[in-house]
Design an enzyme around this catalytic site. Structure first.
Site, PDB file in Angstrom:
ATOM      1  N   SER A   1       0.830  -1.202   0.000  1.00  0.00           N
ATOM      2  CA  SER A   1       0.000   0.000   0.000  1.00  0.00           C
ATOM      3  C   SER A   1       0.866   1.254   0.000  1.00  0.00           C
ATOM      4  O   SER A   1       1.969   1.269   0.572  1.00  0.00           O
ATOM      5  CB  SER A   1      -0.856  -0.029   1.266  1.00  0.00           C
ATOM      6  OG  SER A   1      -1.483   1.205   1.486  1.00  0.00           O
TER       7      SER A   1
ATOM      8  N   TYR B   1      -2.104  -1.098  11.019  1.00  0.00           N
ATOM      9  CA  TYR B   1      -2.364  -1.653   9.686  1.00  0.00           C
ATOM     10  C   TYR B   1      -1.213  -1.312   8.738  1.00  0.00           C
ATOM     11  O   TYR B   1      -0.653  -2.182   8.066  1.00  0.00           O
ATOM     12  CB  TYR B   1      -3.696  -1.112   9.110  1.00  0.00           C
ATOM     13  CG  TYR B   1      -3.794  -1.356   7.622  1.00  0.00           C
ATOM     14  CD1 TYR B   1      -4.076  -2.622   7.126  1.00  0.00           C
ATOM     15  CD2 TYR B   1      -3.542  -0.324   6.701  1.00  0.00           C
ATOM     16  CE1 TYR B   1      -4.116  -2.870   5.757  1.00  0.00           C
ATOM     17  CE2 TYR B   1      -3.587  -0.558   5.341  1.00  0.00           C
ATOM     18  CZ  TYR B   1      -3.879  -1.831   4.867  1.00  0.00           C
ATOM     19  OH  TYR B   1      -3.905  -2.059   3.517  1.00  0.00           O
TER      20      TYR B   1
ATOM     21  N   LYS C   1       1.943  -3.644   6.625  1.00  0.00           N
ATOM     22  CA  LYS C   1       2.337  -3.656   5.202  1.00  0.00           C
ATOM     23  C   LYS C   1       3.863  -3.512   5.076  1.00  0.00           C
ATOM     24  O   LYS C   1       4.494  -4.230   4.298  1.00  0.00           O
ATOM     25  CB  LYS C   1       1.612  -2.551   4.426  1.00  0.00           C
ATOM     26  CG  LYS C   1       0.133  -2.794   4.266  1.00  0.00           C
ATOM     27  CD  LYS C   1      -0.159  -4.034   3.426  1.00  0.00           C
ATOM     28  CE  LYS C   1      -1.589  -4.476   3.489  1.00  0.00           C
ATOM     29  NZ  LYS C   1      -1.844  -5.828   2.962  1.00  0.00           N
TER      30      LYS C   1
HETATM   31  P1  NAD Z   1     -11.121  -6.948   1.229  1.00  0.00           P
HETATM   32  O1  NAD Z   1     -11.376  -6.923   2.695  1.00  0.00           O
HETATM   33  O2  NAD Z   1     -12.262  -6.695   0.322  1.00  0.00           O
HETATM   34  O3  NAD Z   1     -10.462  -8.355   0.823  1.00  0.00           O
HETATM   35  C1  NAD Z   1      -9.614  -9.060   1.697  1.00  0.00           C
HETATM   36  C2  NAD Z   1     -10.136 -10.490   1.770  1.00  0.00           C
HETATM   37  O4  NAD Z   1      -9.278 -11.236   2.638  1.00  0.00           O
HETATM   38  C3  NAD Z   1     -11.546 -10.590   2.310  1.00  0.00           C
HETATM   39  O5  NAD Z   1     -12.349 -11.353   1.416  1.00  0.00           O
HETATM   40  C4  NAD Z   1     -11.387 -11.317   3.654  1.00  0.00           C
HETATM   41  O6  NAD Z   1     -12.488 -12.154   3.933  1.00  0.00           O
HETATM   42  C5  NAD Z   1     -10.106 -12.087   3.426  1.00  0.00           C
HETATM   43  N1  NAD Z   1      -9.330 -12.411   4.645  1.00  0.00           N
HETATM   44  C6  NAD Z   1      -8.879 -11.562   5.593  1.00  0.00           C
HETATM   45  N2  NAD Z   1      -8.224 -12.256   6.554  1.00  0.00           N
HETATM   46  C7  NAD Z   1      -8.242 -13.571   6.174  1.00  0.00           C
HETATM   47  C8  NAD Z   1      -7.741 -14.767   6.734  1.00  0.00           C
HETATM   48  N3  NAD Z   1      -7.102 -14.780   7.904  1.00  0.00           N
HETATM   49  N4  NAD Z   1      -7.959 -15.921   6.080  1.00  0.00           N
HETATM   50  C9  NAD Z   1      -8.629 -15.952   4.914  1.00  0.00           C
HETATM   51  N5  NAD Z   1      -9.122 -14.849   4.321  1.00  0.00           N
HETATM   52  C10 NAD Z   1      -8.951 -13.669   4.961  1.00  0.00           C
HETATM   53  O7  NAD Z   1      -9.921  -5.937   0.957  1.00  0.00           O
HETATM   54  P2  NAD Z   1      -9.359  -5.356  -0.413  1.00  0.00           P
HETATM   55  O8  NAD Z   1      -9.689  -3.918  -0.465  1.00  0.00           O
HETATM   56  O9  NAD Z   1      -9.725  -6.227  -1.543  1.00  0.00           O
HETATM   57  O10 NAD Z   1      -7.803  -5.453  -0.112  1.00  0.00           O
HETATM   58  C11 NAD Z   1      -7.015  -6.535  -0.576  1.00  0.00           C
HETATM   59  C12 NAD Z   1      -5.581  -6.326  -0.137  1.00  0.00           C
HETATM   60  O11 NAD Z   1      -5.106  -5.084  -0.649  1.00  0.00           O
HETATM   61  C13 NAD Z   1      -5.380  -6.269   1.376  1.00  0.00           C
HETATM   62  O12 NAD Z   1      -4.161  -6.867   1.682  1.00  0.00           O
HETATM   63  C14 NAD Z   1      -5.311  -4.775   1.649  1.00  0.00           C
HETATM   64  O13 NAD Z   1      -4.579  -4.504   2.815  1.00  0.00           O
HETATM   65  C15 NAD Z   1      -4.588  -4.292   0.404  1.00  0.00           C
HETATM   66  N6  NAD Z   1      -4.834  -2.877   0.091  1.00  0.00           N
HETATM   67  C16 NAD Z   1      -6.115  -2.415   0.011  1.00  0.00           C
HETATM   68  C17 NAD Z   1      -6.337  -1.076  -0.280  1.00  0.00           C
HETATM   69  C18 NAD Z   1      -7.733  -0.509  -0.318  1.00  0.00           C
HETATM   70  O14 NAD Z   1      -7.891   0.689  -0.121  1.00  0.00           O
HETATM   71  N7  NAD Z   1      -8.769  -1.304  -0.572  1.00  0.00           N
HETATM   72  C19 NAD Z   1      -5.245  -0.230  -0.531  1.00  0.00           C
HETATM   73  C20 NAD Z   1      -3.953  -0.756  -0.465  1.00  0.00           C
HETATM   74  C21 NAD Z   1      -3.760  -2.094  -0.156  1.00  0.00           C
HETATM   75  C1  WQD Z   2      -9.287   9.767   1.019  1.00  0.00           C
HETATM   76  C2  WQD Z   2      -9.440  11.261   1.267  1.00  0.00           C
HETATM   77  C3  WQD Z   2      -9.927  11.877   3.551  1.00  0.00           C
HETATM   78  C4  WQD Z   2     -13.857  10.038   3.832  1.00  0.00           C
HETATM   79  C5  WQD Z   2      -6.889   4.681   3.047  1.00  0.00           C
HETATM   80  C6  WQD Z   2      -5.870   3.991   3.901  1.00  0.00           C
HETATM   81  C7  WQD Z   2      -4.676   3.584   3.065  1.00  0.00           C
HETATM   82  C8  WQD Z   2      -5.121   2.752   1.848  1.00  0.00           C
HETATM   83  C9  WQD Z   2      -6.208   3.433   1.088  1.00  0.00           C
HETATM   84  C10 WQD Z   2      -5.056   0.418   2.408  1.00  0.00           C
HETATM   85  C11 WQD Z   2      -8.785  11.750   2.553  1.00  0.00           C
HETATM   86  C12 WQD Z   2     -11.080  12.227   2.630  1.00  0.00           C
HETATM   87  C13 WQD Z   2     -12.635  10.466   3.354  1.00  0.00           C
HETATM   88  C14 WQD Z   2     -14.855  11.000   4.148  1.00  0.00           C
HETATM   89  C15 WQD Z   2     -13.349  12.748   3.447  1.00  0.00           C
HETATM   90  N1  WQD Z   2      -5.691   1.506   2.252  1.00  0.00           N
HETATM   91  N2  WQD Z   2     -12.395  11.784   3.153  1.00  0.00           N
HETATM   92  N3  WQD Z   2     -14.561  12.322   3.926  1.00  0.00           N
HETATM   93  O1  WQD Z   2      -7.115   7.695   3.958  1.00  0.00           O
HETATM   94  O2  WQD Z   2      -6.220   8.129   1.616  1.00  0.00           O
HETATM   95  O3  WQD Z   2      -6.298   5.836   2.479  1.00  0.00           O
HETATM   96  O4  WQD Z   2      -7.280   3.793   1.977  1.00  0.00           O
HETATM   97  O5  WQD Z   2      -3.889   0.211   2.339  1.00  0.00           O
HETATM   98  O6  WQD Z   2      -3.844   2.844   3.880  1.00  0.00           O
HETATM   99  O7  WQD Z   2      -5.461   4.888   4.922  1.00  0.00           O
HETATM  100  O8  WQD Z   2      -8.406   6.923   1.904  1.00  0.00           O
HETATM  101  O9  WQD Z   2     -10.737   7.035   1.143  1.00  0.00           O
HETATM  102  O10 WQD Z   2     -10.248   7.125   3.624  1.00  0.00           O
HETATM  103  O11 WQD Z   2      -9.654   9.081   2.212  1.00  0.00           O
HETATM  104  O12 WQD Z   2     -13.139  13.933   3.273  1.00  0.00           O
HETATM  105  O13 WQD Z   2     -15.958  10.681   4.616  1.00  0.00           O
HETATM  106  O14 WQD Z   2     -10.855  11.535   1.434  1.00  0.00           O
HETATM  107  O15 WQD Z   2      -9.732  12.913   4.493  1.00  0.00           O
HETATM  108  O16 WQD Z   2      -8.244  13.017   2.307  1.00  0.00           O
HETATM  109  P1  WQD Z   2      -6.968   7.266   2.567  1.00  0.00           P
HETATM  110  P2  WQD Z   2      -9.836   7.470   2.240  1.00  0.00           P
END
Ligand code: NAD
Ligand code: WQD
Length: 340
Positions: free
Chosen positions: A125, A150, A154
């Site tokens: 991330s 969290y 990562k």
């Molecule tokens: P998500 O929660 O939709 O998907 C994650 C999946 O993992 C879920 O289906 C959950 O049931 C499963 N899971 C969690 N723990 C588990 C375990 N112990 N055993 C089996 N399954 C398990 O999340 P996502 O948004 O699709 O994210 C996928 C990956 O990408 C994650 O590693 C997340 O940290 C990373 N990521 C997400 C974002 C974002 O903003 N969505 C941004 C950067 C990185």
């Molecule tokens: C985006 C912008 C808020 C909600 C998060 C995780 C990051 C990564 C991606 C996993 C910010 C603003 C939000 C609202 C708002 N995930 N906002 N009103 O914080 O950039 O990133 O998701 O790895 O680790 O921290 O994403 O969508 O929460 O916010 O104004 O109700 O929107 O302040 O500037 P963020 P976000």
């Protein structure tokens, strides 16, 4: 065969669609802690193929080993999405996050070594950059101390993979996603936030749907052009394609071990206010919003330099903010109409 952990989740399901569409045999491992089994039906409706599925807690080494006994010898690669991902929750329950996210990765690495599976793609991330001194950030931009447990998982997972690739036969890529948005054009799969969304786009679509009264923009006094924060919003379909390219690269490499990191974003920063305005352009719906105080832990601006992914992975984001928001809205409407 490619094993996809977390494959019924948001990014995992979109990646499975890309993989199946490109001829991969996909096996999903998920404990459904943050997703629904019906996602398998949707993947089948989109692709015509139902992936094999194991409901398994990857955090549980014994359960995982039993699944690998069945499929490990056929697998060539693993994409590891499974993780807990709620930043705020991780501050309240750090041990649950360290246990789930670190143990799961280490359990997977143990099984990969046991069955000599050479290729791993890992979900990292942009959170590892914190508030960078300069934008856009490249992969060489130093990581910052994480704002949350969290985020720390990562960084720690990246290091665990790097060290493992140094010690044993493992070719691995960490993809640092920026802010994923959007949904598949069919509107059959998308993001499923539990309860009140923390992330911006689900909050926007739920406000448009009348589920939330109004959006609060967290601060308009940042040092940016319009005073709101800037992020790099990457379409989840483009994100899925990046995994395909990462896998292709690993599977064609002939060396024994390698480790590399790629930023996966659009390369363009957009402000929160710009996103709200673009939502109106894309859907015709004006979002009720007010400006509130800054949210703790938010950074002012972050967006990606994607040159490395463009050149080395031969991948480039093709879909823009408007397409992302339109598809998120279509998904929100389709999901609600099915639930009604
Ligand atoms: P998500 O929660 O939709 O998907 C994650 C999946 O993992 C879920 O289906 C959950 O049931 C499963 N899971 C969690 N723990 C588990 C375990 N112990 N055993 C089996 N399954 C398990 O999340 P996502 O948004 O699709 O994210 C996928 C990956 O990408 C994650 O590693 C997340 O940290 C990373 N990521 C997400 C974002 C974002 O903003 N969505 C941004 C950067 C990185
Ligand atoms: C985006 C912008 C808020 C909600 C998060 C995780 C990051 C990564 C991606 C996993 C910010 C603003 C939000 C609202 C708002 N995930 N906002 N009103 O914080 O950039 O990133 O998701 O790895 O680790 O921290 O994403 O969508 O929460 O916010 O104004 O109700 O929107 O302040 O500037 P963020 P976000």
């Amino acid at each position: 065969m490619v094993i996809v952990t977390g494959g019924t989740g948001y990014i995992g399901s979109h990646t499975c669609v890309e993989l199946i569409g490109n001829g991969y045999e996909v096996v999903i491992l998920d404990n459904l802690s943050n997703s629904e089994e019906s996602v398998l039906d949707s993947i089948e409706e989109i692709t015509g193929t139902r992936p094999q599925f194991f409901n398994v807690d990857i955090d549980n080494a014994t359960q995982l080993a039993a699944v690998f006994e069945k499929i490990g010898s056929q697998a060539k690669s693993v994409i590891h999405f499974a993780a807990k991902k709620a930043v705020g929750e991780s501050v309240k329950e750090p041990l649950a996050y360290y246990r789930n996210n670190l143990d799961s990765l280490m359990n997977i690495l143990v099984e990969m070594e046991r069955f000599q599976i050479p290729n791993l793609v890992f979900s990292s991330s942009c959170t590892v950059y914190g508030q960078p001194e300069v934008c856009p950030v490249t992969e060489a931009t130093p990581r910052k101390e994480a704002e949350s447990p969290y985020g720390n998982t990562k960084s720690m997972c990246e290091d665990i993979i790097r060290d493992t690739a140094r010690a044993q036969s493992l070719k691995a890529i960490s993809l640092r996603y920026f802010n994923p948005i959007g949904a598949h054009e069919s509107a059959k799969i998308g993001e499923l936030p539990v309860g009140i969304p923390n992330n911006l786009v689900p909050y926007v679509t739920q406000t448009a749907a009348g589920i939330r009264k109004e959006l609060t923009i967290f601060g308009d006094d940042y040092d940016t052009e319009d005073g709101t924060c800037i992020r790099d919003f990457i379409h989840v379909v483009d994100l899925g394609k990046a995994h395909l390219q990462a896998l292709r690269k690993l599977e064609t490499e002939t060396i024994r071990s390698s480790y590399d990191i790629f930023n996966i974003g659009t390369g363009k920063g957009s402000s929160v206010l710009e996103l709200v305005n673009t939502f109106k352009q894309a859907t015709g719906i004006a979002i009720n919003f007010k400006v509130g105080p800054r949210r703790d832990g938010d950074i002012t601006a972050v967006f990606a330099d994607t040159t490395k992914a463009n050149t080395v992975l031969n991948w480039k984001a093709e879909l823009g903010l408007e397409e992302g928001l339109r598809s998120s809205w279509n998904w929100e409407q389709n999901y609600r109409s099915k639930k009604a």
